[in-house]
Design a protein around this motif. Structure first.
Motif, PDB file in Angstrom:
ATOM      1  N   LEU A  91       0.832  -1.198   0.000  1.00 36.10           N
ATOM      2  CA  LEU A  91       0.000   0.000   0.000  1.00 36.10           C
ATOM      3  C   LEU A  91       0.866   1.246   0.000  1.00 36.10           C
ATOM      4  O   LEU A  91       1.836   1.342   0.760  1.00 36.10           O
ATOM      5  CB  LEU A  91      -0.903   0.023   1.240  1.00 36.10           C
ATOM      6  CG  LEU A  91      -1.846  -1.172   1.403  1.00 36.10           C
ATOM      7  CD1 LEU A  91      -2.593  -1.055   2.722  1.00 36.10           C
ATOM      8  CD2 LEU A  91      -2.816  -1.258   0.240  1.00 36.10           C
ATOM      9  N   ARG A  96      -3.458   2.992  -1.846  1.00 36.96           N
ATOM     10  CA  ARG A  96      -3.651   2.302  -3.125  1.00 36.96           C
ATOM     11  C   ARG A  96      -2.740   1.082  -3.195  1.00 36.96           C
ATOM     12  O   ARG A  96      -1.542   1.175  -2.896  1.00 36.96           O
ATOM     13  CB  ARG A  96      -3.371   3.249  -4.291  1.00 36.96           C
ATOM     14  CG  ARG A  96      -4.376   4.381  -4.436  1.00 36.96           C
ATOM     15  CD  ARG A  96      -4.068   5.219  -5.671  1.00 36.96           C
ATOM     16  NE  ARG A  96      -2.786   5.891  -5.534  1.00 36.96           N
ATOM     17  CZ  ARG A  96      -2.647   7.149  -5.143  1.00 36.96           C
ATOM     18  NH1 ARG A  96      -3.705   7.884  -4.855  1.00 36.96           N
ATOM     19  NH2 ARG A  96      -1.448   7.688  -5.043  1.00 36.96           N
ATOM     20  N   THR A  98      -0.596  -2.201  -4.815  1.00 38.27           N
ATOM     21  CA  THR A  98       0.036  -2.893  -5.930  1.00 38.27           C
ATOM     22  C   THR A  98       0.265  -4.336  -5.481  1.00 38.27           C
ATOM     23  O   THR A  98       0.410  -4.608  -4.285  1.00 38.27           O
ATOM     24  CB  THR A  98       1.367  -2.247  -6.343  1.00 38.27           C
ATOM     25  OG1 THR A  98       2.244  -2.204  -5.202  1.00 38.27           O
ATOM     26  CG2 THR A  98       1.143  -0.830  -6.847  1.00 38.27           C
ATOM     27  N   GLU A 184      -9.151   0.796 -14.662  1.00 34.65           N
ATOM     28  CA  GLU A 184      -7.806   0.263 -14.869  1.00 34.65           C
ATOM     29  C   GLU A 184      -7.838  -1.013 -15.703  1.00 34.65           C
ATOM     30  O   GLU A 184      -6.958  -1.232 -16.549  1.00 34.65           O
ATOM     31  CB  GLU A 184      -7.137  -0.003 -13.521  1.00 34.65           C
ATOM     32  CG  GLU A 184      -6.844   1.264 -12.722  1.00 34.65           C
ATOM     33  CD  GLU A 184      -6.257   0.966 -11.365  1.00 34.65           C
ATOM     34  OE1 GLU A 184      -6.360  -0.201 -10.908  1.00 34.65           O
ATOM     35  OE2 GLU A 184      -5.697   1.890 -10.738  1.00 34.65           O
ATOM     36  N   GLY A 215     -13.010   4.288  -9.054  1.00 30.15           N
ATOM     37  CA  GLY A 215     -12.433   4.672  -7.779  1.00 30.15           C
ATOM     38  C   GLY A 215     -13.163   5.856  -7.164  1.00 30.15           C
ATOM     39  O   GLY A 215     -14.397   5.872  -7.052  1.00 30.15           O
ATOM     40  N   ASP A 240      -7.857   1.715   3.069  1.00 28.37           N
ATOM     41  CA  ASP A 240      -7.261   1.156   1.852  1.00 28.37           C
ATOM     42  C   ASP A 240      -8.390   0.710   0.945  1.00 28.37           C
ATOM     43  O   ASP A 240      -9.546   0.630   1.360  1.00 28.37           O
ATOM     44  CB  ASP A 240      -6.260   0.027   2.146  1.00 28.37           C
ATOM     45  CG  ASP A 240      -6.898  -1.256   2.673  1.00 28.37           C
ATOM     46  OD1 ASP A 240      -7.857  -1.757   2.052  1.00 28.37           O
ATOM     47  OD2 ASP A 240      -6.423  -1.773   3.702  1.00 28.37           O
ATOM     48  N   SER A 241      -8.052   0.456  -0.313  1.00 30.15           N
ATOM     49  CA  SER A 241      -9.075   0.090  -1.300  1.00 30.15           C
ATOM     50  C   SER A 241      -9.087  -1.395  -1.612  1.00 30.15           C
ATOM     51  O   SER A 241      -9.751  -1.818  -2.565  1.00 30.15           O
ATOM     52  CB  SER A 241      -8.865   0.887  -2.596  1.00 30.15           C
ATOM     53  OG  SER A 241      -7.604   0.590  -3.166  1.00 30.15           O
TER      54      SER A 241
END
Length: 309
Positions: A91, A96, A98, A184, A215, A240-241
């Motif tokens: 994060l 966000r 990865t 995305e 988002g 967080d997402s």
């Protein structure tokens, strides 16, 4: 009150190892399809998940997590030495994520013992060989008697070249009644093409509804009749997402089920769904995603947290 649809979710379960700078790693049960199944269970639905788990601590953690929401876990073990898939989720300062993935998908079984009213297909399971072939066979086997939803939830590191992945995604879209994707996902599959153009293309392949999430910029819905709707993201203080899109998907199915728009009997009504109904569905889904964003990990809401019975 949750509807009466019997849900089947087909797809991967993943141990998400969440890594935040300056903090100890935390492992959560994850994987997009598993999150959708968990979200449906949290909302009071009867749901099965056809997945793969290893005989290891991560598999035990994920299985217990799913069962805590009432999910019936149907496991195709993957053979001796199969490790539960994992993902290191890093994060950034804005929460966000990865992903660094260690995922195998070798699904073989298609005999589920009973049919389903709705089948949800997700993510790696629909695209990663060799198991993707079996996953799509399940959808084809059941779709005459069930509605189908699909979320590509693209993970480029696992997919290789774009063109074969895009062809398989479009194959899955064509089998589906409801498709949900993120901006995305679309950007990776169709570089430079506007979201609305891609949604219109997908609608020509067969689905009744295409939903695109953006988002913090909210979500858009595109309907077979040509109408489009948009809703803002629900205001929230983000933690967080992780899992937000999966909560959105589960709540979308919850809202469609409440309106008798799922199952083979609901297919015709879903094909003619109007903008007002689509807006209400999107609003419900955005509210669920916001609850998930407000807390760590893929932790979707219960019915009472959404203000519904």
């Amino acid at each position: 009150m949750a509807g009466m649809t019997d849900f089947l979710v087909v797809g991967e379960s993943v141990a998400d190892i969440v890594r935040t700078p300056g903090e100890a790693d935390v492992t959560h049960a994850g994987g997009s399809p598993a999150n959708v199944a968990f979200g449906l269970g949290r909302l009071g639905h009867r749901v099965r998940l056809l997945t793969q788990l290893g005989d290891d601590p991560a598999g035990e953690l994920i299985g217990a997590h799913l069962r805590s929401a009432g999910v019936e876990v149907v496991v195709d073990g993957g053979g001796a030495g199969f490790r539960t898939p994992s993902a290191v989720v890093t994060l950034d300062a804005a929460g966000r994520p990865t992903y660094a993935l260690d995922v195998r998908w070798t699904l073989r079984r298609a005999d589920l013992g009973r049919s389903a009213g709705h089948v949800h297909l997700g993510s790696v399971a629909a695209l990663l060989a060799p198991g993707a072939t079996a996953a799509l066979a399940v959808v084809r086997q059941l779709r005459a008697a069930a509605s189908v939803s699909y979320d590509p939830n693209i993970r480029p590191a696992l997919l290789g070249q774009r063109e074969p992945a895009r062809a398989r995604v479009e194959e899955c879209v064509a089998l589906s009644d409801v498709v949900k994707a993120s901006d995305e996902d679309v950007d990776w599959l169709y570089p430079g093409r506007p979201l609305a153009e891609v949604a219109a293309h997908w609608l020509t392949l067969g689905p009744a509804v295409v939903l695109l999430t953006r988002g913090a910029d909210g979500a858009q819905g595109y309907l077979r009749g040509g109408a489009g709707v948009a809703v803002p993201a629900a205001p929230v203080e983000a933690v967080d997402s992780v899992g937000a899109g999966d909560s959105f998907m589960a709540a979308t199915l919850d809202a469609l089920d409440a309106r008798s728009l799922l199952g083979a009997r609901g297919r015709a009504a879903l094909a003619g769904v109007d903008a007002s109904t689509a807006t209400a569905v999107l609003t419900h889904a955005a509210r669920a995603a916001a609850v998930t964003v407000s807390r760590a990990g893929a932790n979707p809401p219960r019915r009472d947290e959404l203000g519904v019975g």
